[in-house]
Design a protein around this motif. Structure first.
Motif, PDB file in Angstrom:
ATOM      1  N   TRP A  80       0.900  -1.158   0.000  1.00  0.00           N
ATOM      2  CA  TRP A  80       0.000   0.000   0.000  1.00  0.00           C
ATOM      3  C   TRP A  80       0.936   1.204   0.000  1.00  0.00           C
ATOM      4  N   HIS A  81       1.362   1.567  -1.201  1.00  0.00           N
ATOM      5  CA  HIS A  81       2.472   2.500  -1.397  1.00  0.00           C
ATOM      6  C   HIS A  81       2.148   3.890  -0.837  1.00  0.00           C
ATOM      7  N   GLY A  82       2.901   4.281   0.181  1.00  0.00           N
ATOM      8  CA  GLY A  82       2.702   5.609   0.772  1.00  0.00           C
ATOM      9  C   GLY A  82       1.878   5.589   2.041  1.00  0.00           C
ATOM     10  N   TRP A 123      -1.700   1.185  -4.710  1.00  0.00           N
ATOM     11  CA  TRP A 123      -1.296  -0.124  -4.194  1.00  0.00           C
ATOM     12  C   TRP A 123      -0.711  -0.889  -5.370  1.00  0.00           C
ATOM     13  N   HIS A 124       0.202  -1.806  -5.077  1.00  0.00           N
ATOM     14  CA  HIS A 124       0.758  -2.619  -6.167  1.00  0.00           C
ATOM     15  C   HIS A 124       1.397  -3.883  -5.612  1.00  0.00           C
ATOM     16  N   ALA A 125       1.538  -4.891  -6.473  1.00  0.00           N
ATOM     17  CA  ALA A 125       2.241  -6.115  -6.090  1.00  0.00           C
ATOM     18  C   ALA A 125       3.668  -5.730  -5.750  1.00  0.00           C
ATOM     19  N   LEU A 461      10.761   5.563  -0.019  1.00  0.00           N
ATOM     20  CA  LEU A 461      10.962   5.105   1.351  1.00  0.00           C
ATOM     21  C   LEU A 461       9.629   4.588   1.890  1.00  0.00           C
ATOM     22  N   HIS A 462       9.623   3.366   2.378  1.00  0.00           N
ATOM     23  CA  HIS A 462       8.420   2.807   3.000  1.00  0.00           C
ATOM     24  C   HIS A 462       8.277   3.342   4.430  1.00  0.00           C
ATOM     25  N   GLY A 463       7.041   3.388   4.928  1.00  0.00           N
ATOM     26  CA  GLY A 463       6.804   3.670   6.344  1.00  0.00           C
ATOM     27  C   GLY A 463       6.857   5.127   6.769  1.00  0.00           C
ATOM     28  N   LEU A 518      13.894   0.886   1.450  1.00  0.00           N
ATOM     29  CA  LEU A 518      14.211   2.085   0.659  1.00  0.00           C
ATOM     30  C   LEU A 518      14.765   1.559  -0.658  1.00  0.00           C
ATOM     31  N   HIS A 519      14.187   2.006  -1.774  1.00  0.00           N
ATOM     32  CA  HIS A 519      14.663   1.465  -3.057  1.00  0.00           C
ATOM     33  C   HIS A 519      14.297   2.365  -4.206  1.00  0.00           C
ATOM     34  N   CYS A 520      14.974   2.131  -5.329  1.00  0.00           N
ATOM     35  CA  CYS A 520      14.635   2.844  -6.549  1.00  0.00           C
ATOM     36  C   CYS A 520      13.321   2.272  -7.051  1.00  0.00           C
TER      37      CYS A 520
HETATM   38 CU1  C2O Z   1       5.819   1.302  -4.502  1.00  0.00          CU
HETATM   39 CU2  C2O Z   1       8.607  -0.626  -2.319  1.00  0.00          CU
HETATM   40  O1  C2O Z   1       7.220   0.252  -3.517  1.00  0.00           O
END
Ligand code: C2O
Length: 556
Positions: A80-82, A123-125, A461-463, A518-520
């Motif tokens: 759930w991106h963001g 959202w994405h896989a 960046l997640h979270g 954290l990723h590209c």
């Molecule tokens: Cu939208 Cu780790 O991704």
């Protein structure tokens, strides 16, 4: 009636806003679906048979419960991106980082509360290259009774931009890994699933957006493409940007939006013409010598009462290397920073981090790929190796041997990062994380390298959300560049483009315990290893600690 209860009942009647937050249930079935696009038809992995997938609606403070069931041959996880996932890292979704993926035939229930966010996300896989077709919008409405900080639009429309390959995307990346070289670029870009009339398939219509003269529309734009940053524009119409990555910005007008994979942008469009059809265009941005899919996806803004066969007003698209168009968009972004929605930029820093992001060459004489020197990618020269146990589980249950905590805070070798690369392009590999104390503040400078080629990297960046306090070309100078940082109203987001041959500085507060990727967000770079994770320790007491894992958490 007990006086207290009576007061409660009275309050609840007069101020229904007090009892508003709801629980929203969704069912996501991951299934194979035969879909025709670009005059070719192929089975694709989808959620509920839709491409793009279903839109998830929630209000700020709602709890969202999504039961994901995997009916395809691949292992699956959904991100759930963001969404900040405060203390609920178990529901974040990146495979082998916060959870083991959901095996074929099994289900997992994602359960999270949306706190302090409103706007558009996606959202994405989050495994393999499945997100090419497994993605959709998240719409977070403000709390009931709280208006938008901009004029209320008459209508809202989700616009998902993506990429389409004629062949199966898992085959595309597997071939690339075998060859050690870059994967094939996509065969088209799409707007809400449709490429529009591109040359290879003239019969293909495009997405049609019907509008009425005099009305204002809120477009919720999402870039769900795997590997391409995109320009977006509408012939004859000005766009007013009001929000990015589910944070409000100071409204500004532009005719062209730049949007990187993983980013979202809300714009207001006034239908100020009396009639007609106007071209909507999404075209690639790449200001480095890297191959991209050059095709422009088109859709139509169609005024009511206009005949279908009337001509469409066209618009030129920016050249793909239009750095100045990209910069002018990026430089216009400022946090709204109002009393109600303040920009809480950390003013002091506990961790000062400097990460190089870029490519490398793995010298591997026994590898067939790339004649023994396949392309890899790294952060601070570490090519991240995916573990086989999820990092969050390893952290929570104290399982040793899964990761180490020695991720470097600065590049191990000093060189002219944005200039001529050194002779030795070999990276080291490992599953390394960087540890942060709860509530510590972080300044992270992301520096592009010119290894193989400089390139714009959209880093996610997640979270957390972070503030983009500075940006420049060349090598970051720790003495002079901070003097120009914006610590007042920098844009707040979750995904940011590191400029080609340049750097960005971001700041955030580590107020969310867990393990955060954290990723590209260019999937090819993630695959090649341009990724790492932060481990944020628990604070004091249960309110500052990760919740226990749900009982249905998949096993590796
Ligand atoms: Cu939208 Cu780790 O991704």
């Amino acid at each position: 009636m007990d006086a207290r209860i009576r007061i409660l009942v009275i309050v609840a009647c007069f101020f229904p806003v007090l009892v508003e937050s709801a629980v929203r249930h969704y069912k996501f079935d991951v299934v194979l679906k035969n879909t025709a696009r670009l005059c070719s038809s192929k089975p694709i992995v989808t959620v509920n048979g839709k491409f793009p997938g279903p839109t998830l609606y929630a209000r700020e403070d709602d709890t969202v419960i999504v039961k994901v069931t995997n009916h395809v041959k691949y292992n699956v996880s959904i991100h759930w991106h963001g969404v900040r996932q405060l203390r609920t890292g178990w529901s974040d979704g990146p495979a082998y980082i916060t959870q083991c993926p959901i095996p074929t035939g099994k289900s997992y229930v994602y359960n999270f509360t949306v706190t302090g966010q409103r706007g558009t996300l996606l959202w994405h896989a989050h495994i393999l290259w499945l997100r090419s077709t497994v993605h959709g919008a998240i719409v977070i409405l403000p709390k009931r009774g709280v208006p938008y900080p901009f004029p209320k639009p008459q209508k809202e429309v989700v616009v998902v931009l993506a990429e389409w390959w004629k062949s199966d995307t898992e085959a595309v990346i597997n071939e690339a890994l075998k060859s050690g070289l870059a994967p094939n670029v996509s065969d088209a870009h799409t707007i809400n699933g449709h490429p529009g009339p591109v040359s290879s398939c003239p019969s293909q219509g495009g997405f049609k957006l019907p509008v009425d003269t005099g009305k204002t529309y809120l477009l919720r734009l999402i870039n769900a493409a795997l590997n391409e940053e995109l320009f977006f524009k509408i012939a004859g119409h000005t766009l007013t940007v009001v929000e990015v990555d589910a944070t409000y910005v100071k409204p500004f007008k532009t005719d062209t939006i730049l949007i990187a994979p993983g980013q979202t942008t809300n714009v207001l469009v006034s239908a100020d013409k009396t009639a007609g059809k106007y071209m909507v265009a999404a075209s690639p941005f790449m200001d480095a010598p890297i191959a991209v899919d050059n095709l422009t996806a088109t859709a139509t803004l169609h005024y009511s009462g206009t005949l279908d066969n009337s001509p469409t007003t066209l618009t030129p698209t920016p050249p793909k290397n239009a750095t100045s168009v990209a910069n002018s968009f990026i430089n216009s972004l400022r946090a709204l920073n109002s009393k109600q929605f303040p920009a809480l930029v950390p003013q002091t820093i506990d961790h000062n981090l400097y990460f190089t992001v870029g490519l490398g060459i793995n010298s591997c004489p026994s590898c067939k790929a790339g004649n023994g020197s396949p392309v890899v990618a790294s952060i601070n020269n570490v090519t991240f190796v995916m573990p086989t146990t999820a990092l969050l589980q390893a952290h929570y249950f104290n399982i040793s041997g899964v990761f180490t905590t020695d991720f470097p805070s600065k590049p191990p070798h000093v060189f002219n990062y944005s200039g001529t690369p050194p002779k030795n392009l070999q990276t080291m590999s490992g599953t390394k994380v960087f540890k942060l104390a709860y509530n510590s503040t972080v300044q992270l400078v992301l520096q592009d390298t010119g290894i193989i080629s400089p390139e714009n990297h959209p880093i996610h960046l997640h979270g957390f959300n972070f503030y983009a306090v500075g940006r420049g070309i060349g090598n970051y100078n720790p003495k002079t560049d901070p003097q120009n940082f914006n610590l007042v109203d920098p844009v707040e987001r979750n995904t940011i483009g590191v400029p080609s041959g340049g750097w960005v500085a971001i700041r955030f507060r580590a107020d969310n315990p867990g393990v955060w990727f954290l990723h590209c967000h260019l999937e090819v770079h993630t695959t090649w290893g341009l990724k790492m994770a932060f481990l944020v320790e628990n604070g004091k007491g249960p309110n500052q600690s990760i919740l226990p894992p749900p009982s249905d958490l998949p096993k590796c």
